[in-house]
Design a protein around this motif. Sequence first.
Motif: not given
Length: 193
Positions: A51-69
């Motif tokens: 959230n800190t990076i997104l609020r500042g206009g930075g780029a964020v890539t998340g990597v998550m297995p479908v089962g963890l959702f």
Amino acid sequence: MKKVCVYCGSGSGLGESYLKSARELGEEFLQRGIDLVYGGASIGLMGELANTILRGGGAVTGVMPVGLFRREVPHHDLTEMIEVRTMHERKAIMADLADAFIALPGGFGTIEELFEILTWSQLKIHNKPCGILNTAGYYDKLSEFLKYAVDQQFIRAQHSTMITWSESPAELLDLFEHYCPPAETKWLNMDRG
């Protein structure tokens, strides 16, 4: 460094210091134009950093297995969310995307990811910097253990230098700029013992 992978807790920890450290790391990424690669959750230190990076206009890539959702709350506002089938695939993609790795405080998952990426470095699968942001002395006991493992000759002294330590996000990233991986491989020369 264009992208840095951060391993950290999906919990917030006790007190404000851990969340504050995650925010400070995110702000340092923004100042340096570094993109975040992380596990993709919206909660705990993971969410605070993203959230800190997104609020500042930075780029964020998340990597998550479908089962963890179902168990972890995925972040829905990321620049990119990569869905994978397994934890193994998750860690491999995160490693491929990143130019360096940082561990913030966390639990079993954070420690496991840190040690796996250190093992890959030791085996010369990669030569990227790996660091620990030692917020409020969280990793002091781990540091003691690693020194003991070196003393007991289960970890070579040269390999203990694969971990860059700091309590400051800015200092940690500065140290990454000068990182030089150890030249020795894991395997001992049998003539030397």
